[in-house]
Design a protein around this motif. Structure first.
Motif, PDB file in Angstrom:
ATOM      1  N   GLU A 157       0.829  -1.203   0.000  1.00 23.67           N
ATOM      2  CA  GLU A 157       0.000   0.000   0.000  1.00 23.67           C
ATOM      3  C   GLU A 157       0.871   1.263   0.000  1.00 23.67           C
ATOM      4  OE1 GLU A 157      -2.606   0.751   3.376  1.00 23.67           O
ATOM      5  OE2 GLU A 157      -4.235   1.087   1.956  1.00 23.67           O
ATOM      6  N   VAL A 158       1.970   1.220   0.746  1.00 29.56           N
ATOM      7  CA  VAL A 158       2.901   2.352   0.744  1.00 29.56           C
ATOM      8  C   VAL A 158       3.531   2.518  -0.641  1.00 29.56           C
ATOM      9  CG1 VAL A 158       5.036   3.271   1.710  1.00 29.56           C
ATOM     10  CG2 VAL A 158       3.366   2.176   3.216  1.00 29.56           C
ATOM     11  N   ALA A 159       3.903   1.420  -1.272  1.00 27.47           N
ATOM     12  CA  ALA A 159       4.483   1.490  -2.620  1.00 27.47           C
ATOM     13  C   ALA A 159       3.511   2.111  -3.604  1.00 27.47           C
ATOM     14  CB  ALA A 159       4.894   0.095  -3.090  1.00 27.47           C
ATOM     15  N   ILE A 160       2.235   1.751  -3.499  1.00 28.77           N
ATOM     16  CA  ILE A 160       1.211   2.321  -4.379  1.00 28.77           C
ATOM     17  C   ILE A 160       1.096   3.824  -4.152  1.00 28.77           C
ATOM     18  CG2 ILE A 160      -1.279   2.384  -4.809  1.00 28.77           C
ATOM     19  CD1 ILE A 160      -1.276  -0.665  -4.266  1.00 28.77           C
ATOM     20  N   MET A 162       3.396   5.832  -2.944  1.00 33.88           N
ATOM     21  CA  MET A 162       4.615   6.469  -3.454  1.00 33.88           C
ATOM     22  C   MET A 162       4.569   6.593  -4.970  1.00 33.88           C
ATOM     23  SD  MET A 162       7.405   4.562  -0.987  1.00 33.88           S
ATOM     24  CE  MET A 162       8.845   5.342  -1.692  1.00 33.88           C
ATOM     25  N   ALA A 163       4.020   5.575  -5.648  1.00 33.56           N
ATOM     26  CA  ALA A 163       3.948   5.594  -7.107  1.00 33.56           C
ATOM     27  C   ALA A 163       3.024   6.697  -7.612  1.00 33.56           C
ATOM     28  CB  ALA A 163       3.477   4.236  -7.627  1.00 33.56           C
ATOM     29  N   PHE A 169       1.147  12.908   2.035  1.00 29.72           N
ATOM     30  CA  PHE A 169       1.089  11.495   2.402  1.00 29.72           C
ATOM     31  C   PHE A 169       0.322  11.377   3.720  1.00 29.72           C
ATOM     32  CE2 PHE A 169       4.620  11.671  -0.472  1.00 29.72           C
ATOM     33  CZ  PHE A 169       4.726  10.408  -1.056  1.00 29.72           C
ATOM     34  N   MET A 170      -0.762  10.610   3.712  1.00 31.62           N
ATOM     35  CA  MET A 170      -1.577  10.443   4.913  1.00 31.62           C
ATOM     36  C   MET A 170      -1.559   8.980   5.338  1.00 31.62           C
ATOM     37  SD  MET A 170      -4.815  12.853   3.773  1.00 31.62           S
ATOM     38  CE  MET A 170      -5.560  12.873   5.402  1.00 31.62           C
ATOM     39  N   PHE A 171      -1.038   8.709   6.535  1.00 33.04           N
ATOM     40  CA  PHE A 171      -0.948   7.346   7.061  1.00 33.04           C
ATOM     41  C   PHE A 171      -1.881   7.221   8.261  1.00 33.04           C
ATOM     42  CE2 PHE A 171       3.168   8.052   5.011  1.00 33.04           C
ATOM     43  CZ  PHE A 171       3.329   6.877   4.286  1.00 33.04           C
TER      44      PHE A 171
END
Length: 257
Positions: A157-160, A162-163, A169-171
């Protein structure tokens, strides 16, 4: 510098309950802001309002000075708001690489002609592999996303996100449900984003050790209201946080002399 993301009097009511109550807050590039508070404080709801998952009852959300209050989640994502959820949000029947490639394609601009389609497709694959390498998922690139363990799903999900190359960026509780061994991997990914220096990062997190290790700033919500905002040491030590967030009576300062 002007804020990248800002809310002005953001409010949402569910029946007679005010879940987020006139919250005004600005978030700047190069800063990781942790949004904390007790259960039911309105943290995830505030995230949902900013990312367009739910409409506000009143108030505004601005991205780089532009009012995006009228846009839904898809429109805000296109403008540059990236969101990772408490529960992973993937295409389970696609491979790991295909999930990221779709994000790379979504980020691309312009329609592909017949002559450029192959070269662009090859570029999408290469870029997707680049993000998979960053999150240490290259070895499972051809695995169906549904078959990944929970920790790897969070990394995907983080890779998506970043892409998609978002401006924000909201986590939302990125370490939720992860084993002790998996947590450092996600935290290292967030630290990598933070080292860029130009990212605007928002983090909802219950674990105060995680907040202390990552945050440049802490915003505290309680009963839907913003009750504290500042640097971590000052906010954590403040009486309102000791009482509202930690559930402790304010500590008296020890006498010296």
């Amino acid at each position: 510098m002007p804020p990248v993301l800002e809310t002005r009097g953001l409010t949402v009511r569910f029946g007679g309950h005010v879940a987020v109550d006139a919250v005004s807050c600005a978030f700047h590039a190069g800063t990781l802001t942790a949004i904390v508070g007790p259960n039911g404080a309105g943290k995830t709801t505030y995230f949902n309002l900013m990312s367009g998952q739910i409409p506000a009852t009143s108030g505004d959300t601005l991205l780089e000075g532009e009012d995006i209050s009228g846009l839904g989640a898809a429109g805000r994502a296109q403008r540059g708001i990236g969101r990772a959820f408490q529960i992973t949000n993937l295409f389970p029947n696609l491979t790991v690489a295909e999930n990221v490639r779709l994000a790379v394609q979504a980020r691309g601009r312009g329609a592909a002609s017949l002559f450029s389609l192959w070269s662009r497709h090859r570029d999408w694959i290469e870029r997707a592999d680049h993000y998979l390498e960053l999150v240490n998922l290259s070895g499972v690139r051809d695995t169906q996303a549904a078959a990944l363990p929970h920790g790897d799903k969070r990394k995907l999900e983080v890779a998506i996100m970043m892409a998609l190359e978002p401006k924000v960026f909201m986590f939302d509780e990125p370490t939720a449900g992860m084993s002790v061994d998996e947590v450092p991997v996600i935290l290292d990914l967030i630290r990598t984003l933070k080292r860029d220096g130009g990212k605007t990062i928002l983090l909802v997190e219950h674990k105060m050790d995680v907040v202390r290790s990552l945050a440049d700033r802490i915003v505290v919500l309680h009963n839907g209201k913003l009750v504290a905002d500042g640097d971590p040491a000052t906010v954590i030590a403040s009486p309102v946080v000791q009482e509202a967030y930690l559930g402790q009576a304010p500590k008296r300062e020890a006498a010296h002399g």
